[in-house]
Enzyme design. Structure first.
Site, PDB file in Angstrom:
ATOM      1  CB  ILE A  15      -3.796 -25.132  42.599  1.00 36.92           C
ATOM      2  CG1 ILE A  15      -2.525 -25.742  43.182  1.00 36.92           C
ATOM      3  CG2 ILE A  15      -4.847 -26.223  42.414  1.00 36.92           C
ATOM      4  CD1 ILE A  15      -2.719 -26.399  44.544  1.00 36.92           C
ATOM      5  N   GLY A  16      -5.297 -22.799  41.118  1.00 40.90           N
ATOM      6  CA  GLY A  16      -6.539 -22.255  40.587  1.00 40.90           C
ATOM      7  C   GLY A  16      -6.455 -21.942  39.099  1.00 40.90           C
ATOM      8  NE  ARG A  84       4.807 -25.007  60.021  1.00 45.16           N
ATOM      9  CZ  ARG A  84       4.832 -25.956  60.943  1.00 45.16           C
ATOM     10  NH1 ARG A  84       4.155 -27.069  60.744  1.00 45.16           N
ATOM     11  NH2 ARG A  84       5.530 -25.807  62.049  1.00 45.16           N
ATOM     12  CG  ASN A  97      -4.535 -22.003  55.263  1.00 42.31           C
ATOM     13  OD1 ASN A  97      -4.396 -20.831  54.908  1.00 42.31           O
ATOM     14  ND2 ASN A  97      -3.700 -22.942  54.877  1.00 42.31           N
ATOM     15  CB  ILE A 120      -7.000 -28.270  46.842  1.00 38.18           C
ATOM     16  CG1 ILE A 120      -7.831 -29.015  45.781  1.00 38.18           C
ATOM     17  CG2 ILE A 120      -5.515 -28.523  46.611  1.00 38.18           C
ATOM     18  CD1 ILE A 120      -7.465 -28.656  44.347  1.00 38.18           C
ATOM     19  CB  THR A 121      -7.289 -25.165  51.616  1.00 39.50           C
ATOM     20  OG1 THR A 121      -7.840 -24.348  50.576  1.00 39.50           O
ATOM     21  CG2 THR A 121      -6.534 -24.283  52.601  1.00 39.50           C
ATOM     22  CG  ASN A 122      -2.280 -28.975  52.243  1.00 41.45           C
ATOM     23  OD1 ASN A 122      -2.935 -30.007  52.351  1.00 41.45           O
ATOM     24  ND2 ASN A 122      -1.412 -28.790  51.252  1.00 41.45           N
ATOM     25  CG  HIS A 177      -2.428 -34.478  51.641  1.00 44.99           C
ATOM     26  ND1 HIS A 177      -1.775 -35.247  50.711  1.00 44.99           N
ATOM     27  CD2 HIS A 177      -2.143 -33.195  51.334  1.00 44.99           C
ATOM     28  CE1 HIS A 177      -1.124 -34.458  49.869  1.00 44.99           C
ATOM     29  NE2 HIS A 177      -1.323 -33.204  50.237  1.00 44.99           N
TER      30      HIS A 177
END
Length: 318
Positions: A15-16, A84, A97, A120-122, A177
């Site tokens: 993503i980055g 995960r 996280n 954006i991190t889950n 989300h």
């Protein structure tokens, strides 16, 4: 001469890297790409810098592991963290996280306390909540990317089924989300025509709409299962850039995002997916809709799931 904008990207994974490429190609500003894997951040930065020379874009991109690269950033997009993995408990994921987000939050506060921050991190909703809490930044300047992505998936599936352009569809997704998200068929239109019209005319069945909603909820998992060794990155990156453009260009654009809800939709002081207006002041308004009893109940279930994660953080002493 106008000062060039600077965007910090924390996390140099798929993503980055995609974010950095999109930002350069759209001439949104210069980029600081940061990752604990310094070589990956520097290598991608060098590759991208050379690609911009090919395409004729003057974006300057630096890569490294030093958070000092964030100094002077006008915006920061945070993708750092881990997905995960098999055998990993939800608590394990939360611990790892949350640690990444707390560290990043303090570094943002130190180096660019006026930045607009997109997380954006889950697990997304709780991570954006933790980012705001740990950084102390205004709630208007800390937001989570989820609803734009989930809405994009929902619109994709609808457009394919109805055989129309995605540009003809207006829709959005509320709530957290994950599998408690709430796609809103009652607020979905095609060329301004309510989706129910197409159901009544036999263009699409209610069961098909229900299946699309379920596929939207599992959109991320579907891609993970297909890729086997990763997760979605093109659509998440594009979604975050749309939010960034709304902020930089003061578009006053209504987008579904994980925003701080002070008191709306029957919930208070929580981050959860709602339609909000993004402009130069950050999150400038929360749009509160009149929901049906069923929609309100689904939204509350989603908000309760987020509150449950906050309690988990407290239980784990994070």
């Amino acid at each position: 001469m106008m000062k060039r904008r600077k965007i910090g990207l924390v996390g140099a994974g798929q993503i980055g890297g995609t974010l950095a490429q999109l930002i350069g190609l759209k001439d949104l500003g210069d980029v600081a790409l940061i990752d604990i894997a310094e070589g990956m951040a520097k290598g991608k930065a060098l590759d991208l810098q050379q690609s911009f020379a090919v395409s004729g874009h003057d974006c300057v991109i630096e890569g490294g592991s030093d958070y000092g690269l964030l100094k002077g950033c006008d915006a920061v997009i945070v993708t750092a963290g881990i997905p995960r993995k098999p055998g990993m408990s939800r608590d394990d994921l939360l611990k790892i996280n949350a640690g990444v987000i707390k560290t990043t939050a303090l570094e943002i506060k130190k180096h660019c306390p006026n930045a607009f921050v997109i997380v954006i991190t889950n697990p997304l909703d709780i991570m954006v909540w933790l980012m705001q809490q740990a950084s102390g930044l205004p709630t208007t300047h800390v937001i989570g990317m989820a609803g734009v992505l989930d809405t994009g998936r929902y619109k994709t599936f609808l457009a394919q089924k109805l055989n129309v352009s995605v540009q003809s569809i207006d829709a959005f997704v509320l709530g957290g989300h994950g599998d408690t998200m709430v796609p809103m068929p009652g607020f979905t239109t095609v060329l301004g025509i309510p989706l129910n019209h197409f159901i009544d005319k036999g263009k699409i069945t209610q069961k098909c709409v229900d299946d699309i909603i379920e596929r939207t909820r599992n959109g991320g998992a579907e891609i993970v299962n297909l890729l086997q060794t990763g997760s979605a990155f093109y659509a998440p990156a594009n979604s975050a850039v749309q939010m960034l453009e709304a902020y930089f260009y003061d578009q006053k654009r209504a987008l579904p995002c994980a925003a701080h809800v002070k008191n709306a939709y029957g919930v208070k002081d929580i981050y959860v997916g709602v339609p909000c207006v993004i402009g130069a002041k950050g999150v400038e308004d929360i749009i509160e809709l009149d929901l049906t009893e069923a929609e309100q109940a689904a939204f509350h279930r989603s908000a309760k799931a987020v509150e449950g994660l906050i309690h988990d953080l407290e239980r784990l002493n994070i």
